[in-house]
Design a protein around this motif. Structure first.
Motif, PDB file in Angstrom:
ATOM      1  N   GLY A   1      42.629  44.201  -7.816  1.00 26.31           N
ATOM      2  CA  GLY A   1      41.196  44.014  -7.963  1.00 26.31           C
ATOM      3  C   GLY A   1      40.605  44.754  -9.150  1.00 26.31           C
ATOM      4  N   ALA A   2      41.472  45.242 -10.063  1.00 23.66           N
ATOM      5  CA  ALA A   2      40.995  46.011 -11.214  1.00 23.66           C
ATOM      6  C   ALA A   2      41.846  45.677 -12.432  1.00 23.66           C
TER       7      ALA A   2
ATOM      8  N   HIS B   1      44.593  42.259 -11.726  1.00 25.82           N
ATOM      9  CA  HIS B   1      43.375  41.921 -10.983  1.00 25.82           C
ATOM     10  C   HIS B   1      43.713  41.213  -9.681  1.00 25.82           C
TER      11      HIS B   1
ATOM     12  N   GLY C   1      29.664  39.913  -6.305  1.00 23.84           N
ATOM     13  CA  GLY C   1      29.903  40.843  -5.210  1.00 23.84           C
ATOM     14  C   GLY C   1      29.689  40.226  -3.853  1.00 23.84           C
TER      15      GLY C   1
ATOM     16  N   THR D   1      35.595  47.042  -6.966  1.00 25.31           N
ATOM     17  CA  THR D   1      35.114  45.678  -6.846  1.00 25.31           C
ATOM     18  C   THR D   1      34.569  45.478  -5.441  1.00 25.31           C
TER      19      THR D   1
ATOM     20  N   ASP E   1      32.719  38.251  -2.995  1.00 27.25           N
ATOM     21  CA  ASP E   1      33.837  39.161  -2.747  1.00 27.25           C
ATOM     22  C   ASP E   1      33.784  39.716  -1.328  1.00 27.25           C
TER      23      ASP E   1
ATOM     24  N   GLN F   1      41.172  50.234 -15.559  1.00 29.11           N
ATOM     25  CA  GLN F   1      40.400  50.681 -14.398  1.00 29.11           C
ATOM     26  C   GLN F   1      41.310  51.285 -13.343  1.00 29.11           C
TER      27      GLN F   1
ATOM     28  N   SER G   1      30.067  46.419  -2.472  1.00 26.35           N
ATOM     29  CA  SER G   1      30.617  45.717  -3.631  1.00 26.35           C
ATOM     30  C   SER G   1      29.670  45.807  -4.810  1.00 26.35           C
TER      31      SER G   1
ATOM     32  N   GLY H   1      28.888  43.921  -8.962  1.00 22.62           N
ATOM     33  CA  GLY H   1      29.139  42.784  -9.815  1.00 22.62           C
ATOM     34  C   GLY H   1      28.400  41.523  -9.395  1.00 22.62           C
TER      35      GLY H   1
END
Length: 323
Positions: A254-255, A250, A164, A149, A167, A259, A159, A161
């Motif tokens: 962060g997953a 998450h 991103g 992420t 983030d 993942q 990053s 997504g």
């Protein structure tokens, strides 16, 4: 005052243009001690942004705006256009910023611009999932994380997504002023969009407070990477539902659980390739892959090379042990 220089390219998605100002402006307004200036900078010749509905824009700073910046942000371009080699003045400005110790964050396909400077060589980095294989192919010296992420390696942040840009900005804010300021800034930006924001905030606070409870489950997973675990298996160990497990994973890692499990299996495979002489089939079995082909597929996406080639290159680069 900390200076954030945003390097604006052509075909920049509109939300990436505005997000740094939203994040750092909100932090400056709400938190004493947080004081940021956001500069929009561009190389000569910038004409449009706001893909997929292009707008003609002008920005107040040229590349000279990077010269004394504390942070440089490199947004990406829209997914459909070409990713040409950055212009020489852009590369020179970024290399100068990196050389003097500036932190640099690249978002989405902006990672290709940073990669062209050479400063991501031998470092971990990520980009949008559609482009991880291309990044690994074009820049084989980068250790590409296909599920990251936000990946932080030294002074460089990358990053993937849609969110991103936010983030990366929040990660930088946390580095400067701590997780509390970053978390409160995030909530300032997100919860006003909801009419029931107070109730949502109470739920978020409670779940974040409980997220430390997955530490025993993370340790349990480490000992069972070789087993065919499912999200239901992991949730059962944690004593919560699969949906709660996803939220807590998450929040802490962060997953998603899947993942995270894939990431740890690939890291374990890399360790075994470096430290043992076991064949690829044995490594795959010890790390929970159903076949050597499955390991090769995921390993190639992560590193841009095969397990066998990775082992050979690592052995060649490592000095012999004493004696």
């Amino acid at each position: 005052m900390s200076v954030i220089a945003v390097l604006v390219p052509d075909r920049l998605p509109g939300h990436q243009l505005t997000t740094p100002g939203l994040v750092f402006g909100t932090a400056t307004a709400r938190h004493p001690g947080a004081d940021y200036e956001v500069r929009l900078c561009a190389a000569p010749g910038l004409t449009t942004t706001g893909a997929p509905a292009p707008l003609r824009i002008s920005v107040p700073w040229g590349l000279d705006g990077l010269a004394d910046a504390d942070v440089v942000l490199i947004p990406g371009q829209d997914d459909e256009g070409p990713r040409d080699e950055p212009a020489a003045p852009v590369l020179a400005a970024l290399r100068s910023a990196a050389t003097r110790g500036c932190r640099i964050g690249a978002i989405g396909t902006g990672v290709f611009t940073l990669a062209a400077t050479g400063h991501l060589d031998a470092r971990r980095a990520t980009t949008g999932w559609r482009h991880t294989e291309e990044l690994a192919r074009r820049h084989p010296r980068i250790e590409v994380d296909p599920i990251g992420t936000v990946v932080t390696d030294g002074r460089f942040l990358t990053s993937a997504g849609v969110f991103g840009s936010m983030d990366v900005c929040l990660r930088l804010l946390a580095q400067d002023h701590g997780e509390r300021v970053a978390g409160e800034t995030s909530r300032e930006l997100l919860t006003p969009l909801l009419s029931h924001g107070d109730r949502v905030q109470e739920t978020i606070d409670r779940e974040l407070a409980e997220s430390a409870g997955i530490e025993p489950t993370l340790r349990w997973l480490e000992a069972r990477l070789h087993l065919p675990l499912t999200p239901a298996d992991i949730a059962a160990h944690a004593g919560i539902s699969v949906s709660s497990l996803n939220r807590r994973f998450h929040a802490q890692t962060g997953a998603t659980p899947a993942q995270y499990l894939l990431r740890r299996r690939l890291e374990r495979a890399r360790e075994l390739l470096e430290d043992t002489d076991e064949g690829v089939e044995q490594v795959a079995a010890r790390c929970g892959f159903t076949s050597a082909a499955g390991l090769r597929h995921h390993f190639s996406r992560l590193t841009g090379t095969t397990p066998r080639a990775y082992r050979t290159r690592h052995r060649a680069a490592s000095p012999p042990s004493p004696g």
